[in-house]
Each structure stands twice: as structure tokens, then as C-alpha cells.
Design a protein around this motif. Structure first.
Motif, PDB file in Angstrom:
ATOM      1  N   SER A  63       0.504   6.370   2.967  1.00 59.72           N
ATOM      2  CA  SER A  63      -0.816   5.972   2.906  1.00 59.72           C
ATOM      3  C   SER A  63      -1.770   6.388   4.401  1.00 59.72           C
ATOM      4  N   SER A  72       0.930  -1.413   0.073  1.00 63.11           N
ATOM      5  CA  SER A  72      -0.047   0.072   0.080  1.00 63.11           C
ATOM      6  C   SER A  72       0.690   1.245   0.136  1.00 63.11           C
ATOM      7  N   ALA A  73       1.938   1.017   0.932  1.00 57.99           N
ATOM      8  CA  ALA A  73       2.822   2.193   1.122  1.00 57.99           C
ATOM      9  C   ALA A  73       3.572   2.636  -0.307  1.00 57.99           C
ATOM     10  N   TYR A  81      -5.366   9.070  -8.739  1.00 56.38           N
ATOM     11  CA  TYR A  81      -4.468   8.147  -8.504  1.00 56.38           C
ATOM     12  C   TYR A  81      -4.560   7.114  -9.956  1.00 56.38           C
ATOM     13  N   PHE A 114       1.409  10.954   2.170  1.00 51.26           N
ATOM     14  CA  PHE A 114       0.979  10.244   1.018  1.00 51.26           C
ATOM     15  C   PHE A 114       1.627   9.066   0.935  1.00 51.26           C
ATOM     16  N   SER A 115       2.894   9.105   0.964  1.00 52.90           N
ATOM     17  CA  SER A 115       3.778   7.859   0.603  1.00 52.90           C
ATOM     18  C   SER A 115       3.415   6.665   1.629  1.00 52.90           C
ATOM     19  N   LEU A 126       2.857   4.841  -6.539  1.00 46.85           N
ATOM     20  CA  LEU A 126       3.267   6.263  -7.404  1.00 46.85           C
ATOM     21  C   LEU A 126       3.672   7.153  -6.502  1.00 46.85           C
ATOM     22  N   GLY A 127       3.357   7.182  -5.260  1.00 50.73           N
ATOM     23  CA  GLY A 127       3.978   8.194  -4.340  1.00 50.73           C
ATOM     24  C   GLY A 127       5.366   8.257  -4.552  1.00 50.73           C
TER      25      GLY A 127
HETATM   26  N1  TRP Z   1       1.116   5.347  -0.458  1.00 49.50           N
HETATM   27  C1  TRP Z   1       0.702   5.018  -2.019  1.00 49.50           C
HETATM   28  C2  TRP Z   1       1.867   5.697  -2.693  1.00 49.50           C
HETATM   29  O1  TRP Z   1       2.813   5.974  -2.204  1.00 49.50           O
HETATM   30  C3  TRP Z   1      -0.876   5.435  -2.414  1.00 49.50           C
HETATM   31  C4  TRP Z   1      -1.862   5.370  -1.247  1.00 49.50           C
HETATM   32  C5  TRP Z   1      -2.399   4.311  -0.954  1.00 49.50           C
HETATM   33  C6  TRP Z   1      -2.089   6.377  -0.540  1.00 49.50           C
HETATM   34  N2  TRP Z   1      -3.064   4.438   0.093  1.00 49.50           N
HETATM   35  C7  TRP Z   1      -3.179   5.795   0.340  1.00 49.50           C
HETATM   36  C8  TRP Z   1      -2.126   7.657  -0.417  1.00 49.50           C
HETATM   37  C9  TRP Z   1      -3.922   6.498   1.355  1.00 49.50           C
HETATM   38  C10 TRP Z   1      -2.815   8.622   0.505  1.00 49.50           C
HETATM   39  C11 TRP Z   1      -3.617   7.794   1.333  1.00 49.50           C
HETATM   40  O2  TRP Z   1       1.551   5.529  -4.007  1.00 49.50           O
END
Ligand code: TRP
Length: 466
Positions: free
Chosen positions: A241, A34-35, A117, A238-239, A38-39
Motif C-alpha cells: 500500500s 491495508s497491505a 480495486y 502495491f502489496s 487483492l494484491g
Molecule cells: N495493498 C493492498 C492490496 O494488496 C491494496 C492497497 C491498499 C493499495 N492501499 C493501497 C495499493 C495503496 C496501492 C496503494 O490489496
């Protein structure tokens, strides 16, 4: 009395046999899946580029471990204690209070994020196709640099790719927590790591790469403004999540004997490392290609094809292979994240309405798809529609990353640090006193004071425009 009711409710949920991740490794890979997304590969390099490079990265590292990680723990504690979706969690742990609104907002925000996204996910599919067709190999450089702008401003093609991306996400989520999310993350995450390392090693050997490496390693603190600090924190959220319940929901699928501290620590380390390695895969290429590091959201898509093209001049098959692997990496990383975003909405619908997983997933998918179409069109036919000077896509990203995510993160830490009983928080974090007892004090302090104060400071900075 209330706590007894909560306890019974939790027991009841367990008896209903909620799905769980199968093992410790599965939890970590799903959370890291999840983490890492694309971030890391798309957002991190251009945000770092817009904010000066190495100095930004130092702030980003501090933000990841001292602000973001405590929120990660807070979300995990809420999720696993309640074993419910974000809304259900608030209703279980704070029945009859306004906290349910936090639960509802955090059902919606991930879907907003997923809608834009998915548009970027769609871009990576298009680029994968281009790589497969050897489009980057041997084309004239000016044609390559025009690719990105002309593609995203078209009406139909990006929407079709966005549709494919949302479709793929929907299919994986449809298959469920164990068979879909867990299996997909387990297979792809290790491969991703190998791929990005290989590309970084290659990137650093390019002629002219040294400047890019220096950009990542030599901090220039004079470039560090208040807004750069805010961007670093926003990027860390963001990265990882955070702030919208994705980690909360994944933690709700974690078994009671799993260790919250190690899941959070491993995920944060993996996510940070991945961003840095992605930086090394991309920045040297940016400098080698003579592109501005602050070029914005197109950075990865504009830079890399240029490099692949140059390589192609000497060894076409190698260039095409690296290009294919690179865009495949982006796509797969994006998918392991998009499924976590979708699962938040889906788990809410499954647990709070009569819908089964199938209908819940399809409905969520359609919602995201429609909103994503507007995001996609905002680079082309709808680019005239500006909100606060940004197109719809940019405005939605700003709203989510700079406001809704930190706001959610703030409330989650306040919930765990100030609303839940300390004994319950300790019980969940230490698995009933069997692990992490030494570190709990530090973590509790970070959750109770450091993270909320940090986020409030960022809000004030942003509001005052410092
Ligand atoms: N973290 C993910 C990334 O880096 C994107 C993502 C997944 C996300 N779940 C999230 C971003 C919740 C914000 C909130 O691409």
C-alpha cells in the motif's frame, strides 16, 4: 522560527483530539489489513505467473524489505510527525513549498486505485454468491472456465457488484477510525490468516500439485527480464500500500508511544508471508487444473472454481464450503484494504474542508463509484476504448502501479531523506531517542539512498523498455 510554528501546529492538532488507533495491536492489524488484500491473493499469483515464478519471488522479497519497507518508514514518519492527511502533512512539515502538490496527488491516486480495486472486489462478491449457490459443484468444466469471461464482459451485473463493494467500504469508513477501520481489521485479520493457510494446505494435497510447488520454489533466473524486476518492485509497492499516502494516513492515527519500526517490520513480514501462502493456495491448483500460470488477471477466478468443481465430484458439501470460505477470504481481505484507500481521500476532506466525516465519505464513495463503472464497462461494452493497447481498467492499473505509486514513493523518501531535518526524522523514528536507536542509521541510509536510487533505476528501465 518555522520549526516552532510547526511544533505549535502539531500541538494544536493534538488538542483538537484527532482520532487514534487504540493500541499497538490495532495499529499493526489495521496496517496489515491495508497491505494484505487483492494484491496478495489476486494480483501476486498472476504477476508471479507472468514473470516466471520462483526467481520473481526472490526479487519481490528483496524489493519488499529493501525498497518498500524504507518507504513504509518514510510515510510513517511523515504521517505521525504531522498527524495530518497527506496534503495537511506537507503543509505542516514544509509550509509554503511545492511539496503540497505531492500531498494533493497522493489524495487523488488512492481514489483512482480504489475505483478499479472495487471492480475486482465486486467480482469476488459475485463469486461468493456463486459459491453459496453451489454453482461450482458438479458443473461441466467448460461451463466453469467460461464463467469469468462472460461475467466480466456483461454490462450490469459487474456494476451492481462493484456498487455493493463500494457501498460496504463506504459504510465501514463512515463509522470512523476506531469503530469502523480498527474494529473491522481486528476481527477479520486473524480469521483471514487461518483461512488462507487452510486453503494452501488443501491446495498442496491436490493430485498434480507438485509442479505448482516446484514453480514457486525452483528459481529459473533465465526468465528474469528487466521488466520482470520492475513488476516485482511494482508488486511490492502495491502489496504494501505504498507511495500514495495510505500508510501515511494510518500512521497519522498512531500514538506517539507506538513503535514505527515494529509496525513496519510486522506489516511487511505479514504481507510477504500472506502473498507466499496465497501462492501456495493457488499455484498448485493452477497446475493441477492444467491452466497457464501466465493467464493474467482472471487467474484466481478461473482456476479455483475448476478445483472446487473437481472436488465437488466426490464430496459436494466440502467443495462448496471451501469455495465459500475462499471467496469470503478474498472479499474480506479486499475490504480491509479498500477502507485504507478511501480513508486517504476522506481524511483530506475532513481536515481541509468544512465537511464532516459523513459527507466526506459519501462524496469520496460517489467519485470512486462513478470512475469504477467506467473500469467495469471496459471489460464489456467499452472494451473498444484502448489506451496504449490496454482497456481503461488495465491502463489505470498501469498508470497507478507503474508510475504514480513509485513516483509518490520516490518523493516521500526524498522528503524524509533530504528535506526534513535529520534530527526530526531521528526523533520521530526513535520516539525521542527511547527506541530503535541502533537501527536508525541503517534505516536512514535506506531511505536516503537505496530506495530513491532503486526507484529511479526502475523508472529508467521502464522508460527504455528493457
Ligand atoms: N495493498 C493492498 C492490496 O494488496 C491494496 C492497497 C491498499 C493499495 N492501499 C493501497 C495499493 C495503496 C496501492 C496503494 O490489496
Amino acid at each position: 522560527m518555522v520549526y516552532k510554528a510547526v511544533f505549535l501546529d502539531i500541538r494544536h492538532k493534538e488538542m483538537k483530539e484527532r482520532e487514534n488507533f487504540g493500541s499497538k495491536m490495532a495499529v499493526i492489524l489495521a496496517m496489515a489489513g491495508s497491505a494484505v488484500g487483492l494484491g496478495n491473493i489476486w494480483r501476486f499469483p498472476y504477476i508471479a505467473g507472468e514473470n516466471g515464478g520462483a526467481a520473481f519471488i526472490i526479487v519481490y522479497a528483496l524489493a519488499s524489505f529493501f525498497l518498500a519497507l524504507p518507504i513504509f518508514f518514510a510515510e510513517s514518519i511523515i504521517g505521525r510527525r504531522s498527524r495530518a492527511n497527506t496534503f495537511g502533512a506537507m503543509k505542516t512539515l514544509a509550509p509554503g513549498t511545492h511539496w503540497k502538490w505531492l500531498g494533493l496527488i497522493t489524495v487523488l491516486t488512492p481514489l483512482l486505485i480504489l475505483s478499479y480495486y472495487s471492480v475486482v472486489g465486486g467480482w469476488s462478491i459475485e463469486y461468493l454468491f456463486k459459491a453459496l449457490a453451489f454453482d461450482f459443484t458438479g458443473a461441466p468444466p467448460d461451463k466453469i472456465s467460461g464463467f469469468f469471461g462472460s461475467f466480466i464482459s456483461k454490462a450490469w451485473e459487474p456494476i451492481i457488484m462493484h456498487t455493493v463493494f463500494v457501498g460496504a467500504t463506504t459504510v465501514i469508513v463512515l463509522m470512523g477510525v476506531k469503530n469502523g477501520i480498527e474494529r473491522f481489521s481486528k476481527i477479520t485479520m486473524p480469521a483471514l490468516f487461518v483461512l488462507i493457510v487452510a486453503i494452501a494446505v488443501y491446495g498442496c494435497t491436490l493430485p498434480g500439485a507438485g509442479k505448482g510447488v516446484a514453480y514457486l520454489l525452483k528459481p529459473d533466473f533465465s526468465k528474469l527480464s528487466g521488466s520482470a524486476v520492475a513488476s516485482a518492485i511494482g508488486q511490492a509497492f502495491f502489496s504494501l500500500s505504498l507511495g500514495v499516502g495510505t500508510i501515511l494516513v494510518y500512521a497519522s492515527y498512531m500514538r506517539k508511544e507506538e513503535n514505527i519500526f515494529s509496525a513496519g517490520a510486522y506489516t511487511t513480514i505479514a504481507d510477504f508471508l500472506f502473498a507466499i501462502i496465497a501462492g501456495f493456495a493457488i499455484m498448485p491448483a493452477v497446475f493441477a487444473a492444467g491452466i497457464e500460470p501466465g493467464a493474467g488477471p482472471g487467474l484466481v477466478f478461473e482456476t479455483l472454481p475448476f478445483i472446487f468443481n473437481q472436488m465437488g465430484a466426490s464430496v459436494p458439501w466440502l467443495s462448496a464450503t471451501v469455495a465459500i470460505l475462499f471467496f469470503l477470504t478474498i472479499l474480506v481481505a479486499a475490504l480491509t484494504s479498500s477502507i485504507s484507500l478511501m480513508e486517504v481521500g476522506v481524511s483530506y476532506l475532513i481536515e481541509n474542508t468544512k465537511l464532516g466525516r459523513k459527507m466526506a465519505t459519501v462524496l469520496t464513495g460517489v467519485f470512486v463509484w462513478v470512475l469504477g463503472i467506467i473500469c467495469s464497462l471496459s471489460f464489456g461494452p467499452m472494451s473498444g476504448l484502448l489506451i496504449g493497447g490496454e482497456n481503461f481498467f488495465g491502463a489505470l492499473d498501469k498508470l497507478c502501479s507503474n508510475w504514480l505509486m513509485p513516483f509518490g514513493g520516490l518523493l516521500f523518501t526524498i522528503f524524509v531523506g533530504w528535506k526534513m531535518r535529520k534530527a526530526d526524522v531521528a526523533d520521530e523514528f526513535t520516539n525521542g531517542g527511547t527506541c530503535n536507536r541502533g537501527i536508525f542509521k541503517v534505516v536512514y541510509f535506506l531511505i536516503r539512498y537505496v530506495a530513491p536510487v532503486g526507484i529511479i533505476v526502475v523508472f529508467i528501465t521502464a522508460i527504455l523498455g528493457l
